[in-house]
Design an enzyme around this catalytic site. Structure first.
Site, PDB file in Angstrom:
ATOM      1  N   SER A  26      -3.923   2.867  -8.483  1.00 22.49           N
ATOM      2  CA  SER A  26      -4.685   4.123  -8.540  1.00 22.49           C
ATOM      3  C   SER A  26      -5.475   4.160  -9.839  1.00 22.49           C
ATOM      4  O   SER A  26      -5.103   3.501 -10.815  1.00 22.49           O
ATOM      5  CB  SER A  26      -3.714   5.307  -8.512  1.00 22.49           C
ATOM      6  OG  SER A  26      -4.371   6.508  -8.873  1.00 22.49           O
ATOM      7  N   ASN A  53       0.802  -1.230   0.000  1.00 23.10           N
ATOM      8  CA  ASN A  53       0.000   0.000   0.000  1.00 23.10           C
ATOM      9  C   ASN A  53       0.832   1.275   0.000  1.00 23.10           C
ATOM     10  O   ASN A  53       0.420   2.267  -0.587  1.00 23.10           O
ATOM     11  CB  ASN A  53      -0.922  -0.024   1.228  1.00 23.10           C
ATOM     12  CG  ASN A  53      -1.478   1.347   1.527  1.00 23.10           C
ATOM     13  OD1 ASN A  53      -2.391   1.825   0.851  1.00 23.10           O
ATOM     14  ND2 ASN A  53      -0.911   2.033   2.530  1.00 23.10           N
ATOM     15  N   SER A  78       4.041   5.355 -12.608  1.00 24.05           N
ATOM     16  CA  SER A  78       4.357   4.368 -11.561  1.00 24.05           C
ATOM     17  C   SER A  78       3.166   3.462 -11.294  1.00 24.05           C
ATOM     18  O   SER A  78       3.319   2.257 -11.080  1.00 24.05           O
ATOM     19  CB  SER A  78       4.823   5.067 -10.274  1.00 24.05           C
ATOM     20  OG  SER A  78       3.740   5.653  -9.564  1.00 24.05           O
ATOM     21  N   LYS A  79       1.962   4.005 -11.352  1.00 25.93           N
ATOM     22  CA  LYS A  79       0.785   3.178 -11.068  1.00 25.93           C
ATOM     23  C   LYS A  79       0.449   2.271 -12.252  1.00 25.93           C
ATOM     24  O   LYS A  79      -0.025   1.154 -12.063  1.00 25.93           O
ATOM     25  CB  LYS A  79      -0.395   4.066 -10.668  1.00 25.93           C
ATOM     26  CG  LYS A  79      -0.170   4.792  -9.322  1.00 25.93           C
ATOM     27  CD  LYS A  79       0.092   3.816  -8.179  1.00 25.93           C
ATOM     28  CE  LYS A  79       0.144   4.493  -6.815  1.00 25.93           C
ATOM     29  NZ  LYS A  79       0.381   3.548  -5.714  1.00 25.93           N
ATOM     30  N   TYR A 124       3.934   9.847 -11.300  1.00 25.40           N
ATOM     31  CA  TYR A 124       2.985   9.102 -10.460  1.00 25.40           C
ATOM     32  C   TYR A 124       2.102   8.209 -11.327  1.00 25.40           C
ATOM     33  O   TYR A 124       1.940   7.011 -11.043  1.00 25.40           O
ATOM     34  CB  TYR A 124       2.144  10.079  -9.642  1.00 25.40           C
ATOM     35  CG  TYR A 124       1.159   9.402  -8.704  1.00 25.40           C
ATOM     36  CD1 TYR A 124       1.596   8.790  -7.532  1.00 25.40           C
ATOM     37  CD2 TYR A 124      -0.212   9.377  -8.988  1.00 25.40           C
ATOM     38  CE1 TYR A 124       0.697   8.174  -6.668  1.00 25.40           C
ATOM     39  CE2 TYR A 124      -1.115   8.767  -8.130  1.00 25.40           C
ATOM     40  CZ  TYR A 124      -0.658   8.166  -6.975  1.00 25.40           C
ATOM     41  OH  TYR A 124      -1.545   7.548  -6.117  1.00 25.40           O
TER      42      TYR A 124
HETATM   43  P1  NDP Z   1      -0.804   8.640   3.025  1.00 24.13           P
HETATM   44  O1  NDP Z   1       0.204   9.680   2.658  1.00 24.13           O
HETATM   45  O2  NDP Z   1      -1.876   8.985   3.976  1.00 24.13           O
HETATM   46  O3  NDP Z   1      -0.042   7.321   3.531  1.00 24.13           O
HETATM   47  C1  NDP Z   1       1.069   6.845   2.836  1.00 24.13           C
HETATM   48  C2  NDP Z   1       1.718   5.725   3.639  1.00 24.13           C
HETATM   49  O4  NDP Z   1       2.838   5.229   2.897  1.00 24.13           O
HETATM   50  C3  NDP Z   1       2.248   6.185   4.980  1.00 24.13           C
HETATM   51  O5  NDP Z   1       1.985   5.193   5.929  1.00 24.13           O
HETATM   52  C4  NDP Z   1       3.735   6.332   4.740  1.00 24.13           C
HETATM   53  O6  NDP Z   1       4.513   6.091   5.889  1.00 24.13           O
HETATM   54  C5  NDP Z   1       3.995   5.219   3.742  1.00 24.13           C
HETATM   55  N1  NDP Z   1       5.197   5.459   2.971  1.00 24.13           N
HETATM   56  C6  NDP Z   1       5.376   6.351   1.967  1.00 24.13           C
HETATM   57  N2  NDP Z   1       6.635   6.282   1.522  1.00 24.13           N
HETATM   58  C7  NDP Z   1       7.262   5.322   2.236  1.00 24.13           C
HETATM   59  C8  NDP Z   1       8.581   4.806   2.238  1.00 24.13           C
HETATM   60  N3  NDP Z   1       9.508   5.248   1.406  1.00 24.13           N
HETATM   61  N4  NDP Z   1       8.876   3.825   3.135  1.00 24.13           N
HETATM   62  C9  NDP Z   1       7.954   3.378   3.994  1.00 24.13           C
HETATM   63  N5  NDP Z   1       6.679   3.837   4.041  1.00 24.13           N
HETATM   64  C10 NDP Z   1       6.347   4.792   3.171  1.00 24.13           C
HETATM   65  O7  NDP Z   1      -1.415   8.175   1.623  1.00 24.13           O
HETATM   66  P2  NDP Z   1      -2.644   7.226   1.197  1.00 24.13           P
HETATM   67  O8  NDP Z   1      -3.125   6.434   2.317  1.00 24.13           O
HETATM   68  O9  NDP Z   1      -3.562   8.041   0.422  1.00 24.13           O
HETATM   69  O10 NDP Z   1      -1.870   6.300   0.141  1.00 24.13           O
HETATM   70  C11 NDP Z   1      -1.801   4.886   0.221  1.00 24.13           C
HETATM   71  C12 NDP Z   1      -1.716   4.334  -1.187  1.00 24.13           C
HETATM   72  O11 NDP Z   1      -2.932   4.656  -1.879  1.00 24.13           O
HETATM   73  C13 NDP Z   1      -0.584   4.925  -2.029  1.00 24.13           C
HETATM   74  O12 NDP Z   1       0.031   3.885  -2.777  1.00 24.13           O
HETATM   75  C14 NDP Z   1      -1.308   5.887  -2.962  1.00 24.13           C
HETATM   76  O13 NDP Z   1      -0.622   6.079  -4.168  1.00 24.13           O
HETATM   77  C15 NDP Z   1      -2.622   5.154  -3.153  1.00 24.13           C
HETATM   78  N6  NDP Z   1      -3.712   5.989  -3.626  1.00 24.13           N
HETATM   79  C16 NDP Z   1      -4.192   7.034  -2.863  1.00 24.13           C
HETATM   80  C17 NDP Z   1      -5.206   7.847  -3.334  1.00 24.13           C
HETATM   81  C18 NDP Z   1      -5.736   9.017  -2.569  1.00 24.13           C
HETATM   82  O14 NDP Z   1      -6.478   9.835  -3.156  1.00 24.13           O
HETATM   83  N7  NDP Z   1      -5.440   9.156  -1.292  1.00 24.13           N
HETATM   84  C19 NDP Z   1      -5.799   7.596  -4.654  1.00 24.13           C
HETATM   85  C20 NDP Z   1      -5.258   6.476  -5.359  1.00 24.13           C
HETATM   86  C21 NDP Z   1      -4.251   5.716  -4.851  1.00 24.13           C
HETATM   87  P3  NDP Z   1       4.982   7.282   6.897  1.00 24.13           P
HETATM   88  O15 NDP Z   1       3.760   7.746   7.588  1.00 24.13           O
HETATM   89  O16 NDP Z   1       5.880   6.625   7.794  1.00 24.13           O
HETATM   90  O17 NDP Z   1       5.560   8.349   6.059  1.00 24.13           O
END
Ligand code: NDP
Length: 252
Positions: free
Chosen positions: A137, A86, A153-154, A150
Site C-alpha cells: 500500500s 493480495n 503492516s504494509k 495497518y
Molecule cells: P477487499 O476487502 O475487497 O478484499 C480483500 C480480500 O482479502 C478478500 O478476498 C478477502 O476474502 C481476503 N481476505 C482478507 N482476510 C483474509 C483471511 N484472513 N484469509 C483469507 N482471505 C482473506 O479489499 P481490497 O481488494 O481492497 O484489498 C486487497 C489488498 O489491497 C489488501 O492487501 C489491501 O491492504 C490492499 N490495498 C487496498 C487498497 C484500497 O484502497 N482498496 C489500497 C492499498 C492497498 P473474503 O472475501 O473471503 O473475506
C-alpha cells in the site's frame, strides 16, 4: 503478455483487487488457483474468468489452511509459477485508541499469513524460476494518522519484499510489490467505515491523489500482471506505487 502454461495463485481473489487480478490473468491465458474465505464470492470471480480457475477456500491465518492452499494447487497443476499475496484487511486506530487485539488481527493477516504462505510456496517457485508480487500500500511508504497497525503492516511487507528478493535473486525468483493508493473496493467499509464516511473519503481523493481521483481494481491488476510477466524480467525488489501520484504529495 502471455501467461499460458503459467500457474498463478492469487490470494483474496473473492473481492476487489484480487478478483480483478484473477480475471485479468485469466484473459492473459494463465492457469489460475484462487483463494478466499467465501466460496460464493470466489465462484462469482470464477464466472468472470476467461478459463475455469481452481477454487480453494481457506482462512489464511490458519496454518493448516495455508498448507492446504499450496498442496491443492500443486496436486492439481503440478507446479507454481507466480504467487500474488493480495489478501489483506484494514482497521482504524491510532496509538491512543488501538489495542493489542487489533495489532494481532492486522499483523496475523497482512504479515504473518503472507510470511507463511510464501515460505510454503518458495520451493515450487525456485523450481519454476517463478516470481512473487505482494500487494502492499502507499501506507507502507508514507505515514497516515489513525491507521497505525495497518501502516506498520504494509511497511513490514515492503521490507519483506526487499529481503526475500535478495534471498531468492540468485535462484532467479523475482519478488516485487505494488503499493496502491485508494482503490474502490470493499476494504474500507469492511474495516469499519460507514457508507457516508466512505463517500466522503472517496470524495477527498480529488485532493489526496495527484491525479485527482481514486484508482480502480483493474489498474492495480494490470500492474501486478506486468511485474509478474517476462516484460519485468530484470525487476526485483521493486516497491511500485500504483497510487495516482499520492506518495508524491506534500502539504504546501
Ligand atoms: P477487499 O476487502 O475487497 O478484499 C480483500 C480480500 O482479502 C478478500 O478476498 C478477502 O476474502 C481476503 N481476505 C482478507 N482476510 C483474509 C483471511 N484472513 N484469509 C483469507 N482471505 C482473506 O479489499 P481490497 O481488494 O481492497 O484489498 C486487497 C489488498 O489491497 C489488501 O492487501 C489491501 O491492504 C490492499 N490495498 C487496498 C487498497 C484500497 O484502497 N482498496 C489500497 C492499498 C492497498 P473474503 O472475501 O473471503 O473475506
Amino acid at each position: 503478455m502471455d501467461f499460458s502454461e503459467k500457474v498463478v495463485l492469487v490470494t483474496g481473489a473473492s473481492s476487489g483487487i484480487g478478483a480483478e487480478t484473477a480475471v485479468h490473468f485469466s484473459k492473459l491465458g494463465a492457469k489460475l488457483a484462487i483463494t478466499g474465505r467465501k466460496l460464493e464470492n470466489l465462484t462469482h470471480t470464477a464466472e468472470k474468468c476467461a478459463s475455469k480457475p481452481l477454487l480453494i477456500t481457506g482462512e489464511l491465518t490458519k496454518e493448516e489452511d495455508a498448507r492446504k492452499i499450496i498442496e491443492t494447487t500443486i496436486k492439481h497443476y503440478g507446479k507454481l509459477n507466480i504467487l500474488v499475496n493480495n489478501a489483506g484487511i484494514i482497521e482504524s486506530g491510532g496509538i491512543e485508541n488501538t489495542s493489542l487485539e487489533q495489532y494481532d488481527r492486522i499483523f496475523n493477516t497482512n504479515v504473518r499469513a503472507v510470511y507463511y504462505l510464501t515460505m510454503l510456496a518458495v520451493p515450487y517457485l525456485i523450481e519454476s524460476k517463478g516470481n512473487i508480487v505482494n500487494v502492499s500500500s502507499v501506507t507502507g511508504i508514507r505515514a497516515s494518522a489513525g491507521v497505525l497497525s495497518y501502516c506498520m503492516s504494509k511497511s513490514a511487507i515492503d521490507q519483506f519484499t526487499r529481503c526475500v528478493a535478495l534471498d531468492l535473486a540468485l535462484k532467479q525468483v523475482r519478488v516485487n510489490s505494488v503499493n496502491p493508493g485508494v482503490v474502490i473496493t470493499e476494504l474500507h467499509k469492511r474495516g469499519g467505515m460507514s457508507e457516508e464516511q466512505y463517500q466522503e473519503f472517496i470524495g477527498r481523493c480529488k485532493t489526496t491523489h495527484a491525479l485527482g481521483r481514486p484508482g480502480q481494481p483493474e489498474e492495480v491488476a494490470k500492474t501486478i500482471a506486468f511485474l509478474a510477466s517476462d516484460a519485468a524480467s530484470f525487476i526485483t525488489g521493486a516497491i511500485l506505487p500504483v497510487d495516482g501520484g499520492r506518495q508524491l504529495l506534500c502539504p504546501r
